[in-house]
Write an enzyme that holds these catalytic residues in place. Structure first.
Site, PDB file in Angstrom:
ATOM      1  CD  GLU A   1      24.042 -28.522  19.532  1.00 53.22           C
ATOM      2  OE1 GLU A   1      24.288 -29.597  18.966  1.00 53.22           O
ATOM      3  OE2 GLU A   1      22.887 -28.066  19.667  1.00 53.22           O
TER       4      GLU A   1
ATOM      5  NE  ARG B   1      13.187 -20.295  20.367  1.00 54.57           N
ATOM      6  CZ  ARG B   1      13.654 -21.184  19.493  1.00 54.57           C
ATOM      7  NH1 ARG B   1      13.329 -22.470  19.601  1.00 54.57           N
ATOM      8  NH2 ARG B   1      14.444 -20.802  18.515  1.00 54.57           N
TER       9      ARG B   1
ATOM     10  CE  LYS C   1      22.100 -23.743  15.247  1.00 55.46           C
ATOM     11  NZ  LYS C   1      23.046 -24.325  16.226  1.00 55.46           N
TER      12      LYS C   1
END
Length: 558
Positions: free
Chosen positions: A38, A263, A273
């Site tokens: 994104e 991850r 983020k």
């Protein structure tokens, strides 16, 4: 049957799956992966793992990897982030060629998919507010409740959805939801939102749309439109897979298969983020490219080689279970790469003047030293020597202990690549601080051992007359603890390491470094690896960032 893994066999379960699919001619022997960020922020080291995996398997196995920007939220997305993401992927050594895509390319098709679901009675327009939807959603142990608008007719839903597109309603006034099961054990299947009203300018489509698909609706369908064969993502998307599959099944379109891997959780930093944005917005760091940040742009500025990051991603491997990786693993990869490639130089960080009283005033010699001790093909560098030099203050002690093999009153050391000198006199200022050393030199020791005595210490230095003044920034880990924010009682910002940056100026370097270019890495002998800062350096005022120390100082402290 032998289970020994050879170098030609796949290295992880993802590669095993792909190798088997290719061997079975699944998808007609075609392989297409994708990296779908994104564009609402900068990439970090966790994204590097996904980049290396998705682009890596495509590169290794004769497939293609798409770079797709899932740009479905115009409020948070900017062209700045798209440009930065492209630069990061290329810096890591990967190319996408003609395979650059955007979810916004598919807005018309996604809208048509939504209409198809409405006509099939699988989607409806809801008037509930976001808060009301949350209240009716239920919990992990209690089912949700149906919206009072869930049973609108197909005709009414089609009309309302078209009017949403035409801009007749305000932001948040209506939303399109999938009609699945409000009692589903998987919360993602409890009539998730598919479209919301956002009267915001989009960086690519401008003001053509005032409704935008939700990420969970756009993501899987974009994979399908692009005919992605293997949708590889991190474990937090495992619970979303049934939703992606439901949309694909209801629409009866090409079905990519999603595979999840663990991850990257890296110690002594954060990769949320939201938390990274907090650090930037509240000025705990100087920006997204602050060399202490885990962002790729920050690591690049600090001097981490792209090859080291790829080696790190390969070393930690691809698994199915979340785990913490110590920062030292990444730093070791950086050291290994820089040790091979970085030219050597001398730089004094905490200068102390030394006057060699028996060396002629005005005389200068040029000593020759290897640019890289293990790579003679890189050539030699020329180091000027004169009566006055700077040494590092840490290389002198007034009352040294027995195992201190550096300079002290009456002691001898060798200047690296130069003479053996002996401290004859210590000069103090009015406050009693050492400000200068007066030494003698043994003129017979250039390139030779001194006669009849053993000199163990070798220290670095620079000529005072020809020294190049530079600023040095010593960077360390951004946080004091391995898992910042792990304790609910402590704010992660209170765990920031107050010594994560130390600015030293003036420092003095070999004059040859005046020609150093932006981003160029050096090993400052005995000190560590440093690179020329890309933001604040000027040709007449160089700034060097410490990339890593020569050894893992944190392991030593532990």
């Amino acid at each position: 049957m032998s289970t020994e893994v050879t170098e030609t066999q796949p290295k992880d379960f993802i590669r095993n799956i792909i190798a088997e699919d290719l061997a079975n001619n699944k998808h007609d022997g075609r392989l297409a992966t994708r990296f779908p960020p994104e564009p609402n922020g900068y990439l970090h080291i966790g994204h590097a793992k996904s980049i290396c995996l998705n682009f890596g398997v495509a590169e290794e196995m004769g497939g293609v990897c798409h770079l797709r920007f899932d740009d479905t939220n115009p409020i948070k997305e900017e062209t700045e982030f798209i440009d930065a993401i492209k630069e990061d992927v290329q810096w890591l050594g990967f190319e996408w060629g003609e395979h650059e895509y955007y979810a916004s390319n598919y807005f018309e098709q996604l809208y048509a998919f939504a209409v198809q679901l409405i006509k099939a009675g699988k989607a409806y327009v809801d008037d509930l507010t976001g808060e009301q939807m949350r209240e009716l959603r239920g919990t992990l142990t209690e089912p949700g409740q149906n919206s009072p608008y869930r049973d609108r007719s197909v005709e009414e839903n089609l009309d309302l959805f078209e009017r949403m597109r035409n801009g007749e309603f305000q932001d948040g006034e209506k939303v399109l939801r999938a009609k699945i099961d409000m009692a589903a054990p998987n919360m993602n299947l409890r009539d998730p939102a598919m479209y919301r009203i956002l009267k915001a300018h989009h960086h690519r489509t401008g003001d053509a749309w005032c409704i935008y698909p939700m990420y969970d609706f756009a993501h899987g369908q974009s994979d399908s439109i692009e005919k992605v064969t293997h949708s590889i993502c991190t474990l937090e998307f495992a619970d979303h897979r049934p939703l992606y599959d439901w949309f694909i099944e209801q629409l009866d379109i090409f079905a990519p298969r999603q595979y999840e891997f663990a991850r990257l959780n890296l110690g002594y930093t954060v990769m949320s983020k939201r938390k990274l944005q907090q650090l930037v917005a509240e000025k705990h760091v100087s920006g997204w490219d602050d060399p202490r940040m885990p962002t790729l742009v920050g690591m690049r500025r600090r001097g981490f080689p792209a090859k080291a990051i790829r080696s790190f991603c390969e070393r930690i491997g691809v698994g199915k279970s979340d785990s913490w990786i110590d920062m030292s693993v990444l730093e070791d990869c950086v050291r290994e790469e820089l040790n091979e490639e970085a030219p050597r130089a001398m730089c004094v960080l905490n200068p102390l003047k030394v006057v060699i009283t028996d060396y002629p005033e005005g005389q200068e010699e040029i000593f020759s030293a290897p640019i890289h001790p293990q790579k003679p093909e890189m050539g030699q560098r020329q180091i000027p020597f004169s009566r006055e030099v700077y040494i590092d203050r840490d290389d002198f002690m007034e009352d040294p202990p027995k195992k201190f093999f550096r300079l002290g009153p009456g002691r001898e050391v060798r200047l690296r690549y130069g003479y053996v000198i002996k401290c004859e006199e210590v000069i103090y200022n009015d406050a009693g601080e050492v400000v200068e050393l007066r030494c003698s030199h043994d003129a017979e020791t250039l390139g030779k051992k001194p006669e009849g005595r053993k000199v163990k210490g070798i220290i670095h230095w620079v000529s005072a007359e020809r020294a190049l003044p530079v600023e040095v920034r010593q960077y360390d880990r951004l946080f004091n603890v391995e898992s910042p924010g792990a304790s609910k009682e402590i704010d992660f910002r209170d765990e920031i390491n107050p010594d994560s940056i130390k600015v030293l100026s003036p420092c003095y370097a070999e004059p040859g470094l005046a020609l150093a270019s932006i981003g160029e890495a050096y090993q400052f002998e005995r000190l560590g690896y440093f690179c020329v800062d890309s933001r604040d350096s000027r040709s007449d005022a160089l700034v060097f960032n410490r990339t890593v120390t020569l050894r893992d100082s944190w392991a030593k402290e532990k």
